[in-house]
Structure formats: structure tokens, C-alpha cells
Design a protein around this motif. Structure first.
Motif, mmCIF file in Angstrom:
data_model
loop_
_atom_site.group_PDB
_atom_site.id
_atom_site.type_symbol
_atom_site.label_atom_id
_atom_site.label_comp_id
_atom_site.label_asym_id
_atom_site.label_seq_id
_atom_site.Cartn_x
_atom_site.Cartn_y
_atom_site.Cartn_z
ATOM 1 N N TRP A 85 0.819 -1.211 0.000
ATOM 2 C CA TRP A 85 0.000 0.000 0.000
ATOM 3 C C TRP A 85 0.855 1.263 0.000
ATOM 4 O O TRP A 85 1.992 1.272 0.461
ATOM 5 C CB TRP A 85 -0.899 0.028 1.241
ATOM 6 N N LEU A 86 0.245 2.322 -0.509
ATOM 7 C CA LEU A 86 0.739 3.677 -0.329
ATOM 8 C C LEU A 86 -0.172 4.371 0.679
ATOM 9 O O LEU A 86 -1.392 4.438 0.481
ATOM 10 C CB LEU A 86 0.733 4.450 -1.649
ATOM 11 N N ARG A 99 -7.740 13.428 6.873
ATOM 12 C CA ARG A 99 -8.353 12.168 6.465
ATOM 13 C C ARG A 99 -7.197 11.226 6.109
ATOM 14 O O ARG A 99 -6.346 11.581 5.286
ATOM 15 C CB ARG A 99 -9.256 12.368 5.241
ATOM 16 N N HIS A 100 -7.170 10.057 6.727
ATOM 17 C CA HIS A 100 -6.083 9.111 6.498
ATOM 18 C C HIS A 100 -6.495 8.146 5.390
ATOM 19 O O HIS A 100 -7.561 7.516 5.466
ATOM 20 C CB HIS A 100 -5.753 8.368 7.788
ATOM 21 N N CYS A 101 -5.622 8.047 4.375
ATOM 22 C CA CYS A 101 -5.984 7.343 3.148
ATOM 23 C C CYS A 101 -4.904 6.338 2.771
ATOM 24 O O CYS A 101 -3.761 6.411 3.232
ATOM 25 C CB CYS A 101 -6.156 8.342 1.998
ATOM 26 N N ARG A 102 -5.289 5.437 1.888
ATOM 27 C CA ARG A 102 -4.328 4.512 1.303
ATOM 28 C C ARG A 102 -4.857 4.047 -0.042
ATOM 29 O O ARG A 102 -6.055 4.148 -0.341
ATOM 30 C CB ARG A 102 -4.069 3.319 2.214
ATOM 31 N N ARG A 103 -3.948 3.543 -0.866
ATOM 32 C CA ARG A 103 -4.314 2.894 -2.126
ATOM 33 C C ARG A 103 -3.215 1.890 -2.480
ATOM 34 O O ARG A 103 -2.057 2.066 -2.088
ATOM 35 C CB ARG A 103 -4.502 3.904 -3.245
ATOM 36 N N PRO A 104 -3.554 0.837 -3.189
ATOM 37 C CA PRO A 104 -2.506 -0.095 -3.619
ATOM 38 C C PRO A 104 -1.469 0.639 -4.453
ATOM 39 O O PRO A 104 -1.830 1.421 -5.345
ATOM 40 C CB PRO A 104 -3.278 -1.132 -4.446
ATOM 41 N N GLN A 113 -8.791 4.570 -0.561
ATOM 42 C CA GLN A 113 -9.649 4.234 0.564
ATOM 43 C C GLN A 113 -9.370 5.220 1.695
ATOM 44 O O GLN A 113 -8.238 5.344 2.150
ATOM 45 C CB GLN A 113 -9.373 2.817 1.072
ATOM 46 N N VAL A 114 -10.386 5.962 2.120
ATOM 47 C CA VAL A 114 -10.265 6.814 3.303
ATOM 48 C C VAL A 114 -10.570 5.918 4.497
ATOM 49 O O VAL A 114 -11.721 5.654 4.822
ATOM 50 C CB VAL A 114 -11.229 8.009 3.250
ATOM 51 N N TYR A 115 -9.526 5.431 5.140
ATOM 52 C CA TYR A 115 -9.742 4.426 6.174
ATOM 53 C C TYR A 115 -9.978 5.027 7.553
ATOM 54 O O TYR A 115 -10.467 4.358 8.461
ATOM 55 C CB TYR A 115 -8.595 3.416 6.203
ATOM 56 N N LEU A 116 -9.642 6.324 7.750
ATOM 57 C CA LEU A 116 -9.931 6.975 9.024
ATOM 58 C C LEU A 116 -10.065 8.475 8.774
ATOM 59 O O LEU A 116 -9.121 9.117 8.316
ATOM 60 C CB LEU A 116 -8.812 6.713 10.038
ATOM 61 N N THR A 163 -13.671 -4.393 6.004
ATOM 62 C CA THR A 163 -15.120 -4.178 6.097
ATOM 63 C C THR A 163 -15.474 -2.748 6.477
ATOM 64 O O THR A 163 -16.640 -2.363 6.396
ATOM 65 C CB THR A 163 -15.721 -5.124 7.148
ATOM 66 N N GLU A 164 -14.464 -1.974 6.915
ATOM 67 C CA GLU A 164 -14.631 -0.595 7.394
ATOM 68 C C GLU A 164 -15.535 -0.525 8.630
ATOM 69 O O GLU A 164 -16.138 0.497 8.925
ATOM 70 C CB GLU A 164 -15.147 0.332 6.288
ATOM 71 N N GLU A 165 -15.600 -1.627 9.365
ATOM 72 C CA GLU A 165 -16.377 -1.671 10.598
ATOM 73 C C GLU A 165 -15.476 -1.463 11.807
ATOM 74 O O GLU A 165 -14.325 -1.920 11.829
ATOM 75 C CB GLU A 165 -17.096 -3.023 10.728
ATOM 76 N N LEU A 166 -16.009 -0.789 12.811
ATOM 77 C CA LEU A 166 -15.296 -0.592 14.063
ATOM 78 C C LEU A 166 -15.514 -1.821 14.943
ATOM 79 O O LEU A 166 -16.660 -2.245 15.163
ATOM 80 C CB LEU A 166 -15.824 0.653 14.765
ATOM 81 N N LEU A 167 -14.419 -2.423 15.412
ATOM 82 C CA LEU A 167 -14.548 -3.582 16.286
ATOM 83 C C LEU A 167 -15.100 -3.153 17.643
ATOM 84 O O LEU A 167 -15.016 -2.000 18.042
ATOM 85 C CB LEU A 167 -13.190 -4.267 16.467
#
Length: 708
Positions: A85-86, A99-104, A113-116, A163-167
Motif C-alpha cells: 500500500w501507499l 483524512r487518512h488514506c491509502r491505495r494499492p 480508501q479513506v480508512y480513518l 469491512t470498514e467496521e469498528l470492532l
């Protein structure tokens, strides 16, 4: 109508220690549950704002717009490769938080993907701080730690990035450190009642916090614990530190439930840190090496000789190191300025960094400015030949570079944009030196706006004194390195010189610079600051009527002590969350950091330590004399420097001073030691400070648009 400062009630208390009577009319202000306390702080805040508005009109509102107007709102960090990932962060128009992001890394930006999103997490909260964020080894989970009050008591949450779900896992009462063992096990710290991180816990993902296992409990109140995953990914490291002593343990990430292995038992006065490569540990230690050396050691439980890789040098402080598969990067300091030394490790050098300037195969990364700051940026991967570092100077905005450790090629990846434009050529910076009363040479960094193209960086007797702000800190061995500030342009463009006094107690000139500015020698910090002020006046940079002193936290202690000793040198003082009630705080073991920091300030329960602190403590030494005008800031939720320190100090100053200069107290009722948390919200507080400075330095309300 003229605003009058509120007058707090006096509730006298006293005690006697070592033959000294400690009388305190304002100790009651520490009681947060007393409604008179909050009412008084709010009245002080209203008074400060009324005075500034009366004297400067709508200046602070205009300053806020000016400060915010230089900030690029839609911003993005340089992507960092980590596994497949980047990773990067970005902000959009109006965002207070990233906004914390990543992409392959093999795909285009459409796969982001904005993961947080911190803005969503901060909704409905007056304060928000994302203290730590860590991606699991498989990049499937994200653990993050947040503070919603500014009291530095954190909550840890975990998000499934697939899943972008909070545990459901919710860990409370945490410190700000964490490290992944594997995708199923996470290590974190917990706080004791005095806010000290004192335990390391192991958490099984998907289980309740009540089932967590305590891996280490540190009962010595002078030590605090931290935890992190090594860059090699082979270990979770537990670091146990006091102000002067270290101990480290390693837990294999392949078997995260295995017992921790001790690297080297603590010995008073010996500090060390480590990095892992193959079957060896690189250990940065001051054992017999005041300015630190680097050793190679075998892993715990393995046989092997210990040898020195980088020797101690009296004139070079080794501050930190980064170990990669093929290179060692050493962050060092010489003559007050930072250097970056690159040491190839293939083959492993027989020696490096001894008394010669450079050992075979080594090189230094060079930097152009007379006063600057450099730091390691995001470098998560072990198998790499690229070092990412940040660089800034007093005239150059923060810049991110990729540096090829083999070819020495340097690539600028990003430079902070100043909206509206910024030309470094319009400004000048310098590093000058003065001499303290005991003969020590003290560096000063300066920046100012040039008045003409031909104006030299050096100085001469014909210069005209200008309004000047002198900043200082000088504690914990921390360095106050020069850096660019777009906000500071609001002062420079109005004719201000910004000066930084690199006083003893900091680490700018090696470990001895720190050691000779603490405990019994703390007075050297104050003497150095006075020497810097006197030098700027003598060399016609400024005059006492044009000179302001400023400092925050321990820097607030510095300017508070100097205000008692040499008030005539300054027209005004800005003290931000100042540590001014030193004696009473250090006498109270229930307060955060009091026991931990006795190695820094002294133990006031001993006659010797009491005498050291009592001699300079700003609150204890307020006396009947004229003082400069002051602007004092505090945080209601501050766990490091209690809000009452500022409130008590201001009340005593007003009681005893013999002049009519204004002393203003402004408390942020929604924040802690670091002030407001949003990237724009803090500008309201800064605009207050700048309005005070502009007023007391007699500067024009509007910035000077001249081009040098």
C-alpha cells in the motif's frame, strides 16, 4: 468603558520547610470543584479579550483571517510505501483534521480508501487529538488512540479496514503508545492515577479489556513505559525510562505471548535505545560515552561479542539512529547544528565515526541555511535504500525529500505551500553567538524581513534597532531547532525580528549543554537568556522598549524566572502554559510528572533540592518591583502544567508589582497543554498572542507589503 481585572479572594495558607516560610493566598485555585475557580478564570478570560479589543479594535479577528489565509486547505502528504500500500493523509476545504488514506501502490488514485476520517471522529467534541495510529502487519486492521478532553487520558479503538467496521474492542485509560505483535495481538500502555504510563498490556483482538494480560508493571514512580514495533518487524520493544536511565525488553512478534527478554538491566545514569538488524542489535548508549556511542550486540539469549561501531566524540552528540537493511543513518549534532551521517552496512564497517571527520564509506548530508531543522519522516520499510527526511529553516517552508543512500541523489517531493506566496529571498536569517556571565558561548538564531535587496545577513554598527521577540526553552535536553512558520510572517512583515535563544538545559551543544542547565545548575538557563537579551540590545538589534520574551511550559518557567531577575530588559512577556509554580508542584507527588521530573529539577523534600528550586521558582520569587506587561495562557484540562499555576502567578504579580502595566490571563476551557486541537482552531489563540505583541511593540496593525 475600561475593563478592570477580576480580584480573586485570598485564602491564606502557609507551611515551613527547611527554615523557609511558604505562604500562599491562592492555593485554593487548584480545587476544580470550587465554582469560584472556574468563575474567576472565565472572568479573567473576558477581561483579557476586552482589553485587547479595546486597545487593538478588530485586530485579532483580522489576524485570524490573515493566519488562516496562508494555509492551503486542500492539502495532501507525500504517499509512503508500506508493503503493498501507499499511505498518506489529506485535508479538504474546511477540514480541521486530516483524512487518512491509502491505495494499492500498483494502482491509480481512483482506488483510494479513506480508512480513518478524523473530522468524523471529532464531531460533537470541542477537543480531539489522534495521539497514535498503527496498521496491523497484514494491513487488515487499524488501531488508533484518541483524547477527547485534552487531559491526555486516551481510549484505543480498532477498525477492520476490509469491512470498514469498528470492532467492539474499546480499551480505556490508555497511554499514547501501542505496537502490533501480529494481527491478533496488540500491545499498549495504561496510566496510573498520576497520569504516568506505568504498565504494558497485551490485548487479544476480539476480547474484552478485562481479559488483557499485564506484560510489565513499573512500580518505580520515576520511570514511565512505552512500547513499539521495530522497523525489522521482528520484535515489539518495551522501553522503560526515567529522565536519566533506560531499560529495554524485546518480545518476538512471531510469538507475541512469549515472555519479554531483557536487553540490558537499568543502571542509574545510563540511557540507551536500540534497533534490530539480522542477528544483531544496534544500541545507542551513553554508557561511558557522554555524547553517546553506537554498539553492536547479540540478541538477548544469543552469544556474541559487543563492539563499538560508532565511537563517542566530545564535539558531536549522537541524537538518534535509523537502521535499514543496508545502511545506518545517524542523526547527530555538531556546533549546535544538526547533521545526518550515512554509514553503509554491506559489508559491515570495521569502524565508523571515530575521531576522524569521516570513516571510509561514510558521508554527511549537507544543508544550506545558517540555521535549520532536519528530521526523519515516514520510513516504515526495512528493505530500502531511500531515506525520507524533512527539512526547514527560518526562511524555507517545511520540505520533504527522498534521499538515495547509495547515489546521494536528493529529490524534493513536497514543500509546504504558503497561500498568497512566499519568497525566501525577502527574508534573512543568521546564527550568532554571545557569551554568558561564566564565559559559555550561547547561540542565537534570528530571522527578519530584509529592507532592501542589498541588506547583508551579517550585522554592523549602523543598523537601526527593531522590535524583537526572543524565544527560549532550555529543559529536558530538548533542542529548539529553527523552523519556518507561515504564521510568524504576520510579525516579520510588520518589522519584527524573531530570535531564538539556545540556552543551557537544551541539547543544542551536546549532553554537557543539558547537564549544565539542570538541577543545581538550572540558573545557567536564566543567565544565558539574559545574556542573549543583553547581546541583542548591545549589538543594536533591538532596545529594551522593543524587546519581548516568550516561552511555553518549561520555557514559561524560563521567562518567568527572568522576569523576576531582570524585568527592565523587556517591554512585555508572553508565557504559554508556564511552569511557574515549580516548588509547590514538585512537592506534590500526586501530580503528573512530579516524581518523574525530580531528576530534572531536583527533589524539594531534600534540603539541597529545595534550595535549588526555591532560588528561582517564579511564583515564590515575585517581589515588589516593576514588571513588563504580560500575556499568560493556560489550559483547563492541562495534566502537565495545572491551570492554577498561571492563575496563582498572575494574582501574585498583580498583588506585588509596583507599575501599572497590564497582566492578562487567558485560559482555554476546552483544551490541555497543547492548546486547541484543530488546524484552524488554534489560530484564534495565536491571534490573541499576536495582537498582544503587535500592541506592545507598537507595530502597525497592517502588515508591510514591501518586497525586498
Amino acid at each position: 468603558m475600561v475593563s478592570e481585572p477580576p480580584v480573586p479572594s485570598r485564602r491564606p495558607t502557609s507551611r515551613e520547610l527547611f527554615g523557609k516560610l511558604l505562604a500562599d493566598d491562592y492555593a485554593w485555585m487548584r480545587d476544580r470543584d470550587d465554582p469560584e475557580v472556574r468563575a474567576h478564570l472565565e472572568a479573567e478570560r473576558a477581561h483579557a479579550e476586552a482589553v485587547l479589543d479595546m486597545r487593538t479594535g478588530d485586530l485579532r479577528a483580522r489576524l485570524y483571517r490573515e493566519l488562516r489565509g496562508r494555509i492551503k486547505e486542500d492539502e495532501r502528504s507525500v504517499p509512503t510505501k508500506d508493503g503493498p500500500w501507499l499511505y498518506y493523509s489529506r485535508t479538504e476545504q474546511g477540514d480541521e483534521y486530516p483524512r487518512h488514506c491509502r491505495r494499492p501502490h500498483a494502482r491509480d488514485e481512483a482506488s483510494e480508501q479513506v480508512y480513518l476520517n478524523e473530522n468524523l471522529l471529532a464531531e460533537a467534541h470541542d477537543y480531539f487529538d489522534l495521539a497514535a495510529l498503527a496498521i496491523s502487519p497484514s494491513h487488515r486492521l487499524c488501531a488508533y488512540i484518541v483524547d477527547l478532553d485534552g487531559d491526555e487520558i486516551y481510549t484505543l479503538r480498532i477498525k477492520n479496514l476490509a469491512t470498514e467496521e469498528l470492532l467492539e474492542d474499546t480499551l480505556v485509560g490508555c497511554g499514547r503508545a501501542l505496537g502490533w505483535g501480529n494481527d491478533d495481538v496488540l500491545f499498549y500502555t495504561r496510566l496510573d492515577p498520576a497520569h504516568r504510563p506505568w504498565q504494558v498490556w497485551r490485548h487479544q483482538i476480539g476480547s474484552d479489556q478485562a481479559n488483557d494480560v499485564c506484560v510489565h508493571e513499573e512500580r518505580d514512580p520515576k520511570f514511565f513505559v512505552s512500547v513499539y514495533r521495530t522497523r525489522s518487524d521482528a520484535f515489539v520493544a518495551m522501553s522503560i525510562d526515567s529522565q536519566v536511565t533506560s531499560e529495554m525488553w524485546l518480545i518476538p512478534t512471531a510469538t507475541p505471548t512469549a515472555p519479554a527478554q531483557l536487553v540490558a538491566a537499568r543502571r542509574e545514569g545510563v540511557e540507551y535505545g536500540l534497533a534490530h538488524r539480522g542477528d544483531q542489535l544496534f544500541v545507542l548508549s551513553n554508557d561511558g560515552a557522554r555524547n553517546f556511542a553506537i554498539e553492536l550486540r547479540a540478541l538477548p539469549g544469543h552469544e556474541g561479542e559487543t563492539r563499538v561501531l560508532v565511537q563517542h566524540r566530545d564535539d558531536v552528540l549522537l541524537e538518534d539512529m535509523d537502521v535499514f537493511a543496508g545502511h545506518l543513518v545517524i542523526w547527530e549534532r555538531h556546533d549546535g547544528l544538526q547533521r545526518v551521517r550515512v554509514v553503509p552496512l554491506d559489508p559491515m564497517p570495521a569502524r565508523a565515526g571515530d575521531d576522524s571527520a569521516l570513516a571510509p564509506g561514510e558521508h554527511l548530508i549537507e544543508f544550506p541555511d545558517p540555521a535549520y531543522s532536519v528530521w526523519g519522516d515516514s520510513n516504515p520499510e526495512f528493505e530500502t535504500t531511500t531515506l525520507r527526511f524533512g527539512y526547514t529553516s527560518l526562511t524555507t517552508p517545511a520540505s520533504i525529500y527522498d534521499y538515495d543512500l547509495r547515489t546521494r541523489d536528493r529529490t524534493l517531493r513536497k514543500r509546504e505551500e504558503v497561500v498568497g506566496g512566499h519568497d525566501p529571498a525577502h527574508y534573512r536569517s543568521a546564527r550568532i553567538w554571545t557569551q554568558a556571565s561564566d564565559g559559555a558561548r550561547v547561540p542565537i538564531s534570528l530571522v527578519w524581513r530584509a529592507q532592501s535587496q542589498s541588506q547583508p545577513q551579517s550585522t554592523d554598527a549602523s543598523r537601526s534597532p527593531r522590535p524583537t521577540v526572543l524565544e527560549g526553552y532550555g529543559a529536558y535536553g530538548l533542542t529548539m531547532d529553527p523552523s519556518f512558520s507561515s504564521a510568524r510572517l504576520s510579525l516579520l512583515d510588520r518589522g519584527v525580528i524573531w530570535a531564538m535563544a539556545h540556552v543551557r538545559g537544551g541539547g543544542e551543544l551536546g549532553r554537557s549543554w543539558y547537564d549544565t542547565g539542570k538541577l543545581a545548575a538550572k540558573h545557567n538557563s536564566f543567565d544565558d537568556f539574559v545574556a542573549c537579551a543583553e547581546h541583542l540590545i548591545h549589538e543594536r538589534w533591538t532596545t529594551p522598549a522593543q524587546l519581548v520574551a516568550t516561552g511555553g511550559s518549561a520555557g514559561g518557567l524560563l521567562v518567568g524566572a527572568v522576569a523576576n531577575a531582570r524585568p527592565e530588559l523587556f517591554t512585555a512577556i508572553v508565557a504559554d502554559v508556564p511552569f511557574v509554580d515549580v516548588l509547590n508542584t514538585m512537592l506534590d507527588p500526586s501530580l503528573p510528572l512530579s516524581l518523574v521530573e525530580r531528576d530534572e529539577w531536583g527533589d524539594p523534600t531534600s534540603a539541597e533540592g529545595f534550595a535549588w528550586i526555591h532560588a528561582y521558582a517564579p511564583y515564590e520569587n515575585v517581589r515588589a518591583q516593576a514588571y513588563p506587561a504580560m500575556f499568560v495562557l493556560a489550559g483547563w484540562n492541562d495534566p502537565r502544567v495545572g491551570y492554577w499555576e498561571s492563575a496563582k502567578w498572575v494574582a501574585r504579580l498583580r498583588d506585588r508589582k509596583t507599575d501599572d502595566h497590564q497582566i492578562l490571563l487567558w485560559t482555554n476551557m476546552d483544551a490541555g497543554h497543547a492548546g486547541p486541537s484543530g488546524r484552524f482552531e488554534y489560530l484564534h489563540e495565536l491571534a490573541l498572542e499576536y495582537a498582544f505583541l503587535i500592541d506592545h511593540l507598537g507595530l502597525p496593525n497592517a502588515a508591510d507589503p514591501r518586497v525586498a
